[in-house]
Every structure is written in C-alpha cells, then in structure tokens.
Design a protein around this motif. Structure first.
Motif, PDB file in Angstrom:
ATOM      1  N   ASN A  79       0.773  -1.196  -0.151  1.00 45.25           N
ATOM      2  CA  ASN A  79      -0.187  -0.151  -0.053  1.00 45.25           C
ATOM      3  C   ASN A  79       0.838   1.176  -0.025  1.00 45.25           C
ATOM      4  N   LEU A  80       2.187   0.951   0.460  1.00 42.90           N
ATOM      5  CA  LEU A  80       3.033   2.242   0.356  1.00 42.90           C
ATOM      6  C   LEU A  80       3.922   2.384  -0.824  1.00 42.90           C
ATOM      7  N   TRP A  81       4.814   1.365  -1.047  1.00 44.05           N
ATOM      8  CA  TRP A  81       5.753   1.306  -2.286  1.00 44.05           C
ATOM      9  C   TRP A  81       5.066   0.628  -3.188  1.00 44.05           C
ATOM     10  N   LYS A  82       5.423   1.165  -4.339  1.00 43.54           N
ATOM     11  CA  LYS A  82       5.055   0.568  -5.752  1.00 43.54           C
ATOM     12  C   LYS A  82       5.987   0.185  -6.585  1.00 43.54           C
ATOM     13  N   PRO A  83       5.762  -0.868  -7.184  1.00 42.15           N
ATOM     14  CA  PRO A  83       6.913  -1.459  -8.061  1.00 42.15           C
ATOM     15  C   PRO A  83       7.228  -0.607  -9.474  1.00 42.15           C
ATOM     16  N   PHE A  84       8.485  -0.652  -9.896  1.00 40.59           N
ATOM     17  CA  PHE A  84       8.812  -0.240 -11.377  1.00 40.59           C
ATOM     18  C   PHE A  84       8.133  -0.845 -12.297  1.00 40.59           C
ATOM     19  N   PRO A  85       7.693  -0.192 -13.583  1.00 39.36           N
ATOM     20  CA  PRO A  85       8.002   0.894 -13.968  1.00 39.36           C
ATOM     21  C   PRO A  85       6.985   1.986 -13.058  1.00 39.36           C
ATOM     22  N   PRO A  86       7.783   3.359 -12.856  1.00 41.42           N
ATOM     23  CA  PRO A  86       6.992   4.388 -12.303  1.00 41.42           C
ATOM     24  C   PRO A  86       5.844   4.776 -13.172  1.00 41.42           C
ATOM     25  N   ASP A  87       4.978   5.558 -12.297  1.00 42.94           N
ATOM     26  CA  ASP A  87       3.929   6.265 -13.152  1.00 42.94           C
ATOM     27  C   ASP A  87       4.201   7.531 -13.815  1.00 42.94           C
ATOM     28  N   GLU A  88       3.527   8.109 -14.781  1.00 40.90           N
ATOM     29  CA  GLU A  88       3.868   9.015 -15.303  1.00 40.90           C
ATOM     30  C   GLU A  88       4.374  10.387 -14.768  1.00 40.90           C
ATOM     31  N   THR A  89       3.874  10.523 -13.535  1.00 48.84           N
ATOM     32  CA  THR A  89       4.236  11.608 -12.562  1.00 48.84           C
ATOM     33  C   THR A  89       5.634  11.496 -11.984  1.00 48.84           C
ATOM     34  N   VAL A  90       5.967  10.025 -11.227  1.00 46.43           N
ATOM     35  CA  VAL A  90       7.135   9.907 -11.022  1.00 46.43           C
ATOM     36  C   VAL A  90       8.267   9.852 -12.144  1.00 46.43           C
ATOM     37  N   TYR A 126      11.329  -0.098  -6.693  1.00 47.41           N
ATOM     38  CA  TYR A 126      10.328   0.361  -6.020  1.00 47.41           C
ATOM     39  C   TYR A 126      10.125   1.996  -5.775  1.00 47.41           C
ATOM     40  N   TYR A 127       9.134   2.405  -5.660  1.00 49.55           N
ATOM     41  CA  TYR A 127       9.121   3.855  -5.297  1.00 49.55           C
ATOM     42  C   TYR A 127       8.043   4.145  -4.289  1.00 49.55           C
ATOM     43  N   LEU A 128       8.304   5.338  -3.482  1.00 50.51           N
ATOM     44  CA  LEU A 128       7.297   5.834  -2.705  1.00 50.51           C
ATOM     45  C   LEU A 128       7.189   7.286  -2.746  1.00 50.51           C
ATOM     46  N   LEU A 129       6.241   8.035  -3.221  1.00 52.40           N
ATOM     47  CA  LEU A 129       5.980   9.295  -3.567  1.00 52.40           C
ATOM     48  C   LEU A 129       5.003   9.787  -2.291  1.00 52.40           C
ATOM     49  N   SER A 147       4.504  25.268  -7.530  1.00 52.49           N
ATOM     50  CA  SER A 147       5.763  24.842  -6.328  1.00 52.49           C
ATOM     51  C   SER A 147       5.524  23.336  -5.993  1.00 52.49           C
ATOM     52  N   TYR A 148       6.701  22.875  -5.695  1.00 50.58           N
ATOM     53  CA  TYR A 148       6.588  21.680  -5.231  1.00 50.58           C
ATOM     54  C   TYR A 148       7.051  21.459  -3.799  1.00 50.58           C
ATOM     55  N   ASN A 149       6.490  20.388  -3.172  1.00 50.37           N
ATOM     56  CA  ASN A 149       6.817  19.999  -1.767  1.00 50.37           C
ATOM     57  C   ASN A 149       6.415  18.768  -1.826  1.00 50.37           C
ATOM     58  N   PHE A 150       7.554  17.686  -2.226  1.00 50.94           N
ATOM     59  CA  PHE A 150       7.180  16.192  -2.105  1.00 50.94           C
ATOM     60  C   PHE A 150       8.704  15.452  -1.551  1.00 50.94           C
ATOM     61  N   THR A 151       8.444  14.251  -1.187  1.00 54.39           N
ATOM     62  CA  THR A 151       9.325  13.453  -0.948  1.00 54.39           C
ATOM     63  C   THR A 151       9.216  12.275  -1.826  1.00 54.39           C
ATOM     64  N   LEU A 152      10.399  11.670  -2.592  1.00 57.08           N
ATOM     65  CA  LEU A 152      10.383  10.854  -3.370  1.00 57.08           C
ATOM     66  C   LEU A 152      11.304   9.754  -2.735  1.00 57.08           C
ATOM     67  N   SER A 153      11.147   8.544  -2.627  1.00 57.56           N
ATOM     68  CA  SER A 153      12.020   7.580  -2.109  1.00 57.56           C
ATOM     69  C   SER A 153      12.043   6.332  -3.411  1.00 57.56           C
ATOM     70  N   VAL A 154      12.965   6.078  -3.828  1.00 61.25           N
ATOM     71  CA  VAL A 154      13.205   5.018  -4.871  1.00 61.25           C
ATOM     72  C   VAL A 154      14.315   4.098  -4.500  1.00 61.25           C
ATOM     73  N   TYR A 155      14.045   2.785  -4.635  1.00 65.51           N
ATOM     74  CA  TYR A 155      15.012   1.508  -4.353  1.00 65.51           C
ATOM     75  C   TYR A 155      15.210   0.853  -5.264  1.00 65.51           C
ATOM     76  N   ASP A 156      16.188   0.778  -5.699  1.00 65.37           N
ATOM     77  CA  ASP A 156      17.022   0.196  -7.012  1.00 65.37           C
ATOM     78  C   ASP A 156      17.352  -1.399  -6.435  1.00 65.37           C
ATOM     79  N   ALA A 157      16.549  -2.135  -6.831  1.00 73.17           N
ATOM     80  CA  ALA A 157      16.553  -3.621  -6.396  1.00 73.17           C
ATOM     81  C   ALA A 157      17.837  -4.354  -6.769  1.00 73.17           C
ATOM     82  N   ASP A 158      18.181  -4.085  -8.163  1.00 74.59           N
ATOM     83  CA  ASP A 158      19.462  -4.748  -8.510  1.00 74.59           C
ATOM     84  C   ASP A 158      20.863  -4.405  -7.802  1.00 74.59           C
TER      85      ASP A 158
END
Length: 169
Positions: A79-90, A126-129, A147-158
C-alpha cells in the motif's frame, strides 16, 4: 564514592545528548518517514540545500544494503511502495519529458546539476511518493502546481540502493 547533584545533572545531560544524536541520525529520520527499518543500511552520500528562504531546497540521502532484507521489508508494504516502472508523474519527476515541441526537466536532480537526473535509470525497483504540498487535496496533480513539496524514495533492487529525496520550492 559520593555523587552530587551536579554529577546527576551532568549525567542526565550527557544521556540526553546521546539519545538526541541517535534520533537525529539520517537513517533514524528516514526510517521513521518510510515506516521501514533501515537496519543493515549504510549512508554512502548525502546533501541538503534547505537553508534557503522559508526552508526551500532539496536534499538526498543514498543508502546501500548488503542483502535483500530491506527489499523484503518494502515488499511487505504494497500500500506504500509501488513497483517499477514508475507512473507518469514519478517518471517525469525522475527523468523529465523531452519531445520535439517542449522539454520538462527532471525535478530530482543533484546539488550542482539542475538539469541532470540524480537517480540512474533502473529496471527493477520500487518507489514511494509523498506529496507534502498544502494544496495536495485540492489539486492532486503535482505537476500542475507552481511549487513543489514532495518526498520521493526510490529503491534500486538490482544495486540494493535507496535514494531518499526531498524537494521544497
């Protein structure tokens, strides 16, 4: 040996400083934000430019892991982390959009390179926006705001690498 009140106060101050310094460690703060333990992770790079007007700036912490324990923890949070490929926004935030008619530069960039993507392309991850903008509920399209105020976490599994990025404009 006899202890005085001064000795007790000095001990309490030292203990408080020790506890506070641990709680302010980047991995403690990031782990709390991600609702995930970062045990086994090692910070390999970090920068923060949030000293600007009203806290504007960007920051990034890169953490590597020796095994797949962190990957297993985030896979348990679908429910938090989404698998790659990322959506268009990310995808736009990470790498920008380039067409014959226009270019949108990436928002996730390094400290000194405002047009170069910070996070390398990856196949498995995986990513979490987290959209932290005050208008997020009224205007859910993050890319349509001035303006932007966001936190983007990306995990490179390889490569077992976590990128934790914050942008405040």
């Amino acid at each position: 040996m006899r202890y005085t009140l001064r000795d007790g106060v000095l001990f309490a101050c030292a203990a408080s400083i020790l506890i506070l310094s641990y709680s302010l460690q980047p991995t403690s703060v990031i782990g709390r934000d991600l609702h995930t333990s970062l045990s086994g992770g090692e910070v390999v790079s970090s920068f923060d430019t949030h000293s600007g007007f009203q806290g504007d700036g960007k920051s990034c912490t890169v953490i590597t892991f020796e095994d797949d324990a962190f990957l297993q923890r985030i896979q348990q949070q679908p429910n938090l982390w989404k698998p790659f490929p990322p959506d268009e926004t990310v995808k736009t935030l990470l790498y920008g959009v380039y067409t014959d008619e226009y270019a949108i530069y990436p928002c996730v960039t390094g400290k000194d390179s405002p047009e170069e993507p910070l996070i390398p392309p990856m196949e498995k991850g995986y990513y979490l926006l987290e959209d932290r903008h005050s208008q997020a509920k009224e205007n859910p399209d993050l890319l349509e705001r001035s303006s932007y105020n966001f936190t983007l976490s990306v995990y490179d599994a390889d490569n077992r690498t976590l990128y934790y990025y914050k942008l405040d404009t």
